[in-house]
Design an enzyme around this catalytic site. Structure first.
Site, short mmCIF file in Angstrom:
data_model
loop_
_atom_site.label_atom_id
_atom_site.label_comp_id
_atom_site.label_asym_id
_atom_site.label_seq_id
_atom_site.Cartn_x
_atom_site.Cartn_y
_atom_site.Cartn_z
N HIS A 93 -3.75 -18.62 11.42
CA HIS A 93 -3.54 -18.72 9.88
C HIS A 93 -2.63 -19.85 9.89
O HIS A 93 -1.30 -19.63 9.60
CB HIS A 93 -2.74 -17.53 9.32
N ASP B 64 0.03 -15.35 12.28
CA ASP B 64 1.13 -14.90 11.44
C ASP B 64 0.61 -14.95 9.92
O ASP B 64 0.81 -16.07 9.20
CB ASP B 64 2.31 -15.97 11.53
N SER C 116 3.59 -24.61 11.91
CA SER C 116 3.26 -24.21 13.34
C SER C 116 2.36 -25.37 13.78
O SER C 116 2.35 -25.80 14.97
CB SER C 116 2.83 -22.93 13.37
N ASP D 75 -12.05 -17.21 8.59
CA ASP D 75 -11.28 -16.14 8.67
C ASP D 75 -10.61 -16.16 10.12
O ASP D 75 -11.51 -16.10 11.23
CB ASP D 75 -11.67 -14.73 8.51
N GLY D 76 -9.38 -16.35 10.49
CA GLY D 76 -8.88 -16.68 11.76
C GLY D 76 -9.18 -15.46 12.56
O GLY D 76 -9.39 -15.73 13.98
N GLU E 138 -7.87 -21.76 8.30
CA GLU E 138 -7.08 -21.31 7.13
C GLU E 138 -8.05 -20.89 6.00
O GLU E 138 -9.12 -21.80 5.97
CB GLU E 138 -6.12 -22.47 6.67
#
Length: 303
Positions: free
Chosen positions: A42, A178, A109, A157-158, A129
């Site tokens: 994410h 996260d 990140s 969708d991670g 993302e």
């Protein structure tokens, strides 16, 4: 579903805590010559303007990176003690995105990770993302890196995309999860994704950030992660930082009080250097960022 924007929260106390730990983890993992994959499920927009409308509206960076940077100034001590190496390392990377003496840009990140990756060992950064606006911004920011094949991103969708990446060819990876936890199902998805990932790639390092809020799912998540790690017979580390409730009235012009007061990071297969690094860093972060009732920090390990 797509209402959450991390730009409103960039550089807050949770980001500071999470990214101090992230840099410490990567600093250790990049010591080995074998290639490392970093997978961010994410990734958000990647870079954030702290002087823009989003961050300015929330003011959360004032309780995070701004407060830390202003407290230190040109000094390298906190409360009379030498600055913890993990904090110093983190600040060095954040300041690298800003002109000297300024703090206008905050790296998320993905960009902190990219600065620590190596080209000679062919380290890889895989970013995911799903938010339409953030994924578009992330693509633009990644393009500016001109990092070639080292960094790739997809609007996906991670949690689902992770399945096809494990195990990586080098058999070394850090997976960061996260999600926003804006919807309750995210808590269950984290546990399910971790369970599946450990089955596919048991030796990977997995870092899960989570909010500490009065919601049953949030309260149960660290316990569920401990159970999962113990059942897999894997070492784990759980750390949290609570800045506490500010008893002071809002200052004139303050828009609203930051809602999130505490967050945690759960790491499966943590580097052996992470616990001592956080033992030094957490008390100093609490000293600077803590502000009232309920402040505190927790560091526990098992497995």
């Amino acid at each position: 579903m797509f209402s959450y924007r991390h730009a409103f929260h960039a550089g807050n106390h949770a980001d500071v805590f999470k990214h101090v730990a992230l840099v410490a983890i990567l600093r250790h993992l990049t010591q080995k010559e074998t290639a490392l994959w970093v997978i961010d499920t994410h990734a958000g927009a990647g870079l954030y303007r702290l002087d823009g409308d989003h961050a300015g509206t929330s003011g959360e960076a004032g309780h995070g990176i701004f407060k830390l940077a202003e407290t230190l100034g040109t000094h390298d001590t906190i409360d009379g003690q030498p600055l913890a190496p993990a904090i110093a390392d983190y600040l060095e990377h954040v300041r690298a995105f800003n002109r000297k003496g300024e703090m206008r840009v905050y790296p998320g990140s993905p960009f902190l990770a990219q600065r620590l990756l190596r080209t000679e060992t062919r380290d890889k950064l895989k970013l995911f993302e799903l938010h339409p606006s953030d994924s578009k911004a992330l693509a633009g920011h990644v393009a500016q890196l001109d990092a070639g094949r080292q960094v790739t991103m997809d609007r996906a969708d991670g949690f689902e995309a992770l399945k096809a990446l494990l195990p990586p060819p080098s058999r070394r990876a850090l997976v960061l999860m996260d999600p926003s936890y804006e919807i309750k199902s995210d808590y269950g998805k984290v546990v399910a994704a971790l369970k599946d990932s450990l089955h596919r790639f048991a030796t990977g390092t997995y870092a899960v950030w989570y909010p500490i809020i009065p919601r049953p799912e949030a309260h149960d998540l660290p316990r569920r992660l401990k159970t999962l790690a113990n059942q897999a017979h894997k070492p784990w580390l759980n750390a949290s930082l609570a800045i506490g409730q500010d008893d002071q009235p809002p200052t004139p012009g303050e828009v609203h009080r930051p809602g999130l007061l505490a967050s945690g990071l759960f790491v499966i297969n943590p580097p052996h250097t992470l616990k001592p690094a956080l033992q030094e860093a957490l008390p100093q972060l609490l000293h600077v960022l803590g502000r009232g009732r309920g402040k505190g920090q927790v560091l526990e390990a098992g497995g």
